[in-house]
Design an enzyme around this catalytic site. Structure first.
Site, short mmCIF file in Angstrom:
data_model
loop_
_atom_site.label_atom_id
_atom_site.label_comp_id
_atom_site.label_asym_id
_atom_site.label_seq_id
_atom_site.Cartn_x
_atom_site.Cartn_y
_atom_site.Cartn_z
CE1 TYR A 1 0.73 2.06 6.62
CE2 TYR A 1 -1.38 2.25 5.09
CZ TYR A 1 0.10 2.41 5.25
OH TYR A 1 0.76 3.18 4.44
CD GLN B 1 -9.66 -6.79 -5.84
OE1 GLN B 1 -10.44 -7.24 -6.57
NE2 GLN B 1 -8.79 -7.49 -5.07
P1 NAD Z 1 8.57 0.13 3.53
O1 NAD Z 1 7.88 -1.14 4.61
O2 NAD Z 1 9.57 -0.75 2.68
O3 NAD Z 1 9.45 1.19 4.62
C1 NAD Z 1 9.05 1.30 5.82
C2 NAD Z 1 10.36 1.62 6.55
O4 NAD Z 1 10.16 1.95 7.86
C3 NAD Z 1 11.18 0.14 6.69
O5 NAD Z 1 12.42 0.36 6.38
C4 NAD Z 1 11.09 -0.43 8.15
O6 NAD Z 1 12.01 -0.96 8.83
C5 NAD Z 1 10.90 1.15 8.82
N1 NAD Z 1 10.23 1.06 10.25
C6 NAD Z 1 8.94 0.75 10.20
N2 NAD Z 1 8.59 0.85 11.69
C7 NAD Z 1 9.71 1.56 12.12
C8 NAD Z 1 9.85 2.05 13.40
N3 NAD Z 1 9.04 1.93 14.57
N4 NAD Z 1 11.05 2.69 13.75
C9 NAD Z 1 12.13 2.95 12.83
N5 NAD Z 1 11.76 2.41 11.55
C10 NAD Z 1 10.52 1.71 11.30
O7 NAD Z 1 7.31 0.67 2.93
P2 NAD Z 1 7.52 1.67 1.81
O8 NAD Z 1 6.72 1.15 0.69
O9 NAD Z 1 8.88 2.27 1.45
O10 NAD Z 1 6.60 3.05 2.61
C11 NAD Z 1 7.41 3.89 3.19
C12 NAD Z 1 5.97 4.95 3.71
O11 NAD Z 1 5.24 5.45 2.61
C13 NAD Z 1 5.19 4.37 4.95
O12 NAD Z 1 5.12 5.42 5.69
C14 NAD Z 1 4.07 4.02 4.24
O13 NAD Z 1 2.82 4.11 4.99
C15 NAD Z 1 4.13 5.19 2.95
N6 NAD Z 1 3.16 4.69 2.16
C16 NAD Z 1 3.64 3.79 1.02
C17 NAD Z 1 2.86 3.35 0.07
C18 NAD Z 1 3.41 2.58 -1.17
O14 NAD Z 1 2.62 2.00 -1.99
N7 NAD Z 1 4.54 1.81 -1.08
C19 NAD Z 1 1.57 3.75 -0.17
C20 NAD Z 1 1.14 4.56 0.68
C21 NAD Z 1 1.67 5.11 1.77
N1 UDP Z 2 -3.92 -8.58 -3.78
C1 UDP Z 2 -4.30 -9.76 -4.50
N2 UDP Z 2 -3.23 -10.71 -4.55
C2 UDP Z 2 -2.22 -10.69 -3.90
C3 UDP Z 2 -1.83 -9.49 -2.91
C4 UDP Z 2 -2.93 -8.44 -3.05
O1 UDP Z 2 -5.13 -9.90 -5.24
O2 UDP Z 2 -1.35 -11.26 -3.96
C5 UDP Z 2 -5.10 -7.55 -3.87
C6 UDP Z 2 -5.53 -7.01 -2.64
O3 UDP Z 2 -6.63 -7.60 -2.12
C7 UDP Z 2 -5.85 -5.60 -3.04
C8 UDP Z 2 -5.15 -5.26 -3.89
O4 UDP Z 2 -4.46 -6.21 -4.44
O5 UDP Z 2 -7.26 -5.41 -3.45
C9 UDP Z 2 -3.75 -4.28 -3.82
O6 UDP Z 2 -3.43 -4.84 -2.54
P1 UDP Z 2 -2.02 -4.35 -1.82
O7 UDP Z 2 -1.67 -5.17 -0.63
O8 UDP Z 2 -0.79 -4.45 -2.72
O9 UDP Z 2 -2.17 -2.84 -1.61
P2 UDP Z 2 -3.48 -2.04 -0.61
O10 UDP Z 2 -4.83 -3.15 -0.65
O11 UDP Z 2 -3.06 -1.48 0.60
O12 UDP Z 2 -4.03 -0.94 -1.85
#
Ligand code: NAD
Ligand code: UDP
Length: 312
Positions: free
Chosen positions: A143, A207
């Site tokens: 990722y 964390q």
């Molecule tokens: P999500 O998993 O809800 O949405 C991702 C969407 O992409 C889903 O609808 C999934 O079906 C689709 N998808 C995945 N692989 C695909 C493929 N190969 N072809 C077509 N569709 C595909 O996640 P989200 O939280 O809505 O995240 C959206 C974007 O934002 C992602 O790119 C993620 O990396 C980025 N992002 C999200 C967060 C967060 O905190 N939510 C943080 C950092 C980055």
């Molecule tokens: N985490 C946790 N319990 C859970 C899920 C996540 O303590 O049930 C912790 C995880 O280890 C991380 C933080 O919460 O330290 C955020 O995790 P998340 O998967 O939401 O996002 P990311 O690590 O990608 O920021």
């Protein structure tokens, strides 16, 4: 405008589509439904300005659009680690396909990158010029390295082919429509507290993360897309909490009797994360408006409706 949203059936993508449709645009949603669901976009299905295409972005596609918001990629560690090779293909081949499309039709291309490009950061809070501390062979690498390559591809298509790009680095975002089995911390704790199960804190809970409500994030997306800045730009809420504080907050909010238990910390779990949003403030006049308590309240209501609705 005709706007393509990849990953539009997912959590953030579907909120973005709601805003774009309300602004009167024509929206094409492209998704393979890996972590997205039709339920998220159901209300637009009969709208003549909305089109849904089931498609995997690792395969090329030809479309005519003016702007592309490229969000397709699973975002939760359990989902992106389920098939890590596929996650890399989505980030590398998928992003290349979408940049190729942008190049061909001269569309503006917006990449949803992530704070994960900073890895386990030793600069705090993180500014955009920090180059990160990323393990290239760990379980998160599919990722975070995938997103780093997606950024590289965006900037190379920009320099080499003149593609008009926007790159945003998203910090932990939460809100209604996260999946019940999403696996990220906010949804896990809420679902556990509602089901009267113990809240699972990984490690000792010291964390930190900074949590942004989804409507604030989407506002930042639209401002950056329609500005003259290309980024990369951090978008997130600078309010920083330990994971234990978050667990206690959700416990008090939903179910003070719920137990908090500690589980092993996953490999490479970042110790701290907080966005420096000076650039977004200066360039876009953007900053978050929804405090954590309010955002959690709205999110809890959505999960409660779904979980209690399901149980009937
Ligand atoms: P999500 O998993 O809800 O949405 C991702 C969407 O992409 C889903 O609808 C999934 O079906 C689709 N998808 C995945 N692989 C695909 C493929 N190969 N072809 C077509 N569709 C595909 O996640 P989200 O939280 O809505 O995240 C959206 C974007 O934002 C992602 O790119 C993620 O990396 C980025 N992002 C999200 C967060 C967060 O905190 N939510 C943080 C950092 C980055
Ligand atoms: N985490 C946790 N319990 C859970 C899920 C996540 O303590 O049930 C912790 C995880 O280890 C991380 C933080 O919460 O330290 C955020 O995790 P998340 O998967 O939401 O996002 P990311 O690590 O990608 O920021």
């Amino acid at each position: 405008m005709r706007i393509l949203v990849t990953g539009g059936a997912g959590f953030i993508g579907s909120h973005l589509i709601d805003r774009l449709m309300a602004q009167g645009h024509e929206v094409v949603c492209l998704d393979n439904f890996y972590t997205g669901t039709k339920r998220n976009i159901l209300k637009w299905m009969d709208n003549p300005y909305f089109e849904l295409i089931r498609h995997d972005i690792t395969e090329p596609i030809r479309l005519e659009v003016d702007q592309i918001y490229h969000l397709a990629c699973p975002a939760s560690p359990i989902h992106y680690q389920y098939n890590p090779v596929k996650t890399i293909k989505t980030n590398v081949i998928g992003t290349m396909n979408m940049l190729g499309l942008a190049k061909r039709v001269k569309a503006r291309f917006f990449l949803a990158s992530t704070s994960e490009v900073y890895g386990d950061p030793d600069v705090h809070p993180q500014t955009e010029d920090y180059r990160g501390n990323v393990n290239c062979i760990g379980i998160r690498s599919c990722y975070d390295e995938g997103k780093r390559v997606a950024e590289t591809l965006s900037f190379d298509y920009h320099r080499q082919n003149g593609v008009d790009i926007r790159v945003v680095r998203i910090f932990n975002t939460y809100g209604p429509r996260m999946l019940e089995n999403d696996g990220r911390v906010v949804s896990n704790f809420i679902v556990q507290a509602l089901r009267n199960q113990p809240l699972t804190v990984y490690g000792d809970g010291s964390q930190t993360r900074s949590f942004c409500y989804v409507s604030d994030l989407v506002e930042g997306f639209i401002r950056l897309m329609n500005s003259n800045e290309i980024g990369p730009m951090n978008l997130g809420n600078p309010g920083e909490y330990t994971i234990l504080e978050l667990a206690q907050k959700i416990q008090n909010m939903i179910n003070p009797g719920a137990e908090i238990i500690f589980k092993p910390l996953p490999q490479d779990d970042p110790k701290q994360r907080q966005p420096d949003i000076t650039l977004a403030k200066n360039w876009l006049g953007w900053e978050p408006t929804v405090p954590l308590d309010k955002g959690l309240e709205l999110t809890v209501k959505d999960f409660r409706d779904r979980i209690e609705g399901n149980q009937k």
